[in-house]
Design an enzyme around this catalytic site. Structure first.
Site, PDB file in Angstrom:
ATOM      1  N   ARG A   2       0.879  -1.177   0.000  1.00 17.98           N
ATOM      2  CA  ARG A   2       0.000   0.000   0.000  1.00 17.98           C
ATOM      3  C   ARG A   2       0.912   1.221   0.000  1.00 17.98           C
ATOM      4  NH1 ARG A   2      -2.421   1.261   4.554  1.00 17.98           N
ATOM      5  NH2 ARG A   2      -0.664   0.432   5.686  1.00 17.98           N
ATOM      6  N   ARG A  35      -2.494  10.771   2.658  1.00 17.24           N
ATOM      7  CA  ARG A  35      -3.358  11.426   3.639  1.00 17.24           C
ATOM      8  C   ARG A  35      -3.843  12.745   3.085  1.00 17.24           C
ATOM      9  NH1 ARG A  35       0.434  11.008   8.710  1.00 17.24           N
ATOM     10  NH2 ARG A  35       0.147   8.798   9.071  1.00 17.24           N
ATOM     11  N   ARG A  92      19.400  -8.178   2.520  1.00 18.05           N
ATOM     12  CA  ARG A  92      19.949  -6.896   2.095  1.00 18.05           C
ATOM     13  C   ARG A  92      20.635  -6.313   3.323  1.00 18.05           C
ATOM     14  NH1 ARG A  92      21.812  -4.324  -2.127  1.00 18.05           N
ATOM     15  NH2 ARG A  92      21.273  -2.131  -2.226  1.00 18.05           N
ATOM     16  N   GLU A 131      23.290   6.405   6.159  1.00 16.06           N
ATOM     17  CA  GLU A 131      22.915   4.999   5.982  1.00 16.06           C
ATOM     18  C   GLU A 131      23.063   4.607   4.513  1.00 16.06           C
ATOM     19  OE1 GLU A 131      19.545   4.137   8.652  1.00 16.06           O
ATOM     20  OE2 GLU A 131      18.737   3.000   6.952  1.00 16.06           O
ATOM     21  N   ASP A 138       8.637  -5.417  13.117  1.00 14.96           N
ATOM     22  CA  ASP A 138       8.862  -4.210  13.908  1.00 14.96           C
ATOM     23  C   ASP A 138       8.985  -4.626  15.371  1.00 14.96           C
ATOM     24  OD1 ASP A 138       9.117  -1.961  12.288  1.00 14.96           O
ATOM     25  OD2 ASP A 138       6.954  -1.835  11.944  1.00 14.96           O
TER      26      ASP A 138
END
Ligand code: FAD
Length: 369
Positions: free
Chosen positions: A173, A177, A250, A301, A351
């Site tokens: 998805r 917003r 990765r 990063e 998470d």
């Protein structure tokens, strides 16, 4: 045999630490080991000149589950940090996630109805009904303008492949917003432990025997002899000596710098989308805790290909790797005295709130059967 421990927990990340805490609370004799020279797994923070540096990538705790929120808050208070990352692309700064601020920055539109019309025009122009790859998937969700400015180059850097060669499921998805709301997450609860994540791990492991710098797989025979059961949070393929081959990942490389300036970028997270910038984001750690130090610490990063010499960060859950994982899982399920848990043993991105839920589920299975 008279074993010293009921449980040997291999890996002191959140999965292992929560399991260890719950087992210890139930009167079990527990030992936690980790092959790294510190506890905490990937949520470990390194204190650099008084700033908590998220050593293995920026970690923001967020959850919709009130029980999980209460669970972590019993160990350490959380601050009110709200993740509102920005993206620098083609010379301009954009708010994320895609919201009315982003649409104003992109198209100068500030009326939600106008944006809805513009977005559906953009999507219809692409005419994609059955997306075959990540590029087509993104185009079918947000159209060409947003895709080319804010998705394509960032995603290609992150995965090291053209978006046309990436599977569409990577982007399930793309939330948009129609409010001026830069809060990246939709969850009800969000924050950073006051004083850093080590406080959470230390509280979870309070009173428990721990040892770092020990690789279970290199001392397997001895370590199996000291505990009745093993909770294994390492890589599942490594546990079985890569018998069927390697599971792919990765990786990331972090470059951390201490700067003699109070405020480098004014935000904890700024993404760098363009392909000619080799890193994907800069983290300025002090902003996670509203730091007021006169100096700052930043981390760039860099995504990189993974091999056995590098940290395994993101599993590549394509068909090949998933079927490889299933073969390992079958073997793991047949072992009586080993519980496989956590992101590496389950070859899955979790998470933090999900890994806690998963560990508590394993606890329930183990102690309430
Ligand atoms: P880990 O934390 O990896 O712990 C596993 C431990 O096992 C490690 O310490 C390892 O050294 C040890 N180990 C492995 N093999 C052996 C062995 N043979 N012997 C001894 N020890 C061993 N989640 C969020 O909720 N919010 C975020 O913002 C967020 N950001 C992230 C950013 C990045 C870059 C990444 C990669 C992940 C992020 N996550 C985030 C996810 C979060 O890091 C994980 O949910 C969590 O760390 C998983 O915990 P774990 O215990 O499964 O694994």
């Amino acid at each position: 045999m008279n074993k010293k421990f009921d449980y040997l927990i291999v890996g002191s990340g959140l999965f292992g630490a929560v399991f260890a805490h719950e087992a210890f609370k139930r009167g079990k004799k527990v030992k936690v080991i980790d092959k790294r020279n510190h506890l905490g797994g990937n949520i470990y923070c390194q204190n650099i000149d008084g700033i908590q540096v998220h050593k293995y990538g920026a970690h923001i705790f967020h959850t919709n589950d009130e029980n999980i929120w209460k669970y972590v808050n019993q160990f350490v208070p959380f601050n009110s940090y709200i993740n509102s990352p920005l993206a620098f692309a083609k010379g301009k700064l954009y708010n994320l996630p895609f919201n009315m601020n982003t649409f104003y920055q992109l198209w100068g539109l500030f009326n939600p109805k106008d944006v809805e019309v513009k977005l559906s025009e953009e999507i219809n122009k692409c005419g994609i009904i059955d997306p075959k790859n990540l590029e087509e998937q993104a185009l079918s969700l947000v159209g060409k303008d947003i895709y080319e400015t804010l998705i394509k180059e960032y995603t290609e850097k992150q995965w090291g492949k053209p978006a046309t060669e990436l599977p569409s499921f990577i982007i399930k998805r793309l939330p948009v917003r129609f409010t001026f709301d830069n809060n990246y997450f939709n969850d009800r609860f969000q924050g950073i432990p006051v004083g850093g994540y080590n406080r959470l791990i230390d509280a979870l492991l309070d009173g428990i025997d721990t040892e770092t710098g020990i690789d279970y797989l290199k001392n397997r025979i001895h370590l199996n002899s000291i505990a009745h059961k093993i909770v294994y949070c390492g890589k599942i393929d490594e546990y079985f000596d890569y018998e069927f081959g390697h599971l792919a990942y990765r990786s990331l490389r972090f470059e951390t710098e201490i700067l003699n300036t109070q405020n480098f970028q004014g935000n904890a997270v700024i993404n760098y989308n363009d392909k000619d910038v080799p890193f994907t984001r800069i983290i300025e750690h002090k902003h996670f805790e509203f730091g007021t130090q006169s100096h700052t610490v930043i981390t760039r990063e860099y995504p990189q290909n993974w091999d056995l010499s590098k940290e395994a960060y993101y599993p590549i859950n394509d068909e090949h790797n998933q079927s490889l994982y299933k073969r390992y899982r079958l073997k793991a399920d047949n072992l009586q005295n080993v519980i496989f848990g956590g992101r590496l043993a389950e070859y899955r991105y979790y998470d933090m709130h999900q890994i806690i839920a998963s560990s508590l589920k394993a606890v329930k299975l183990e102690f309430e059967k």
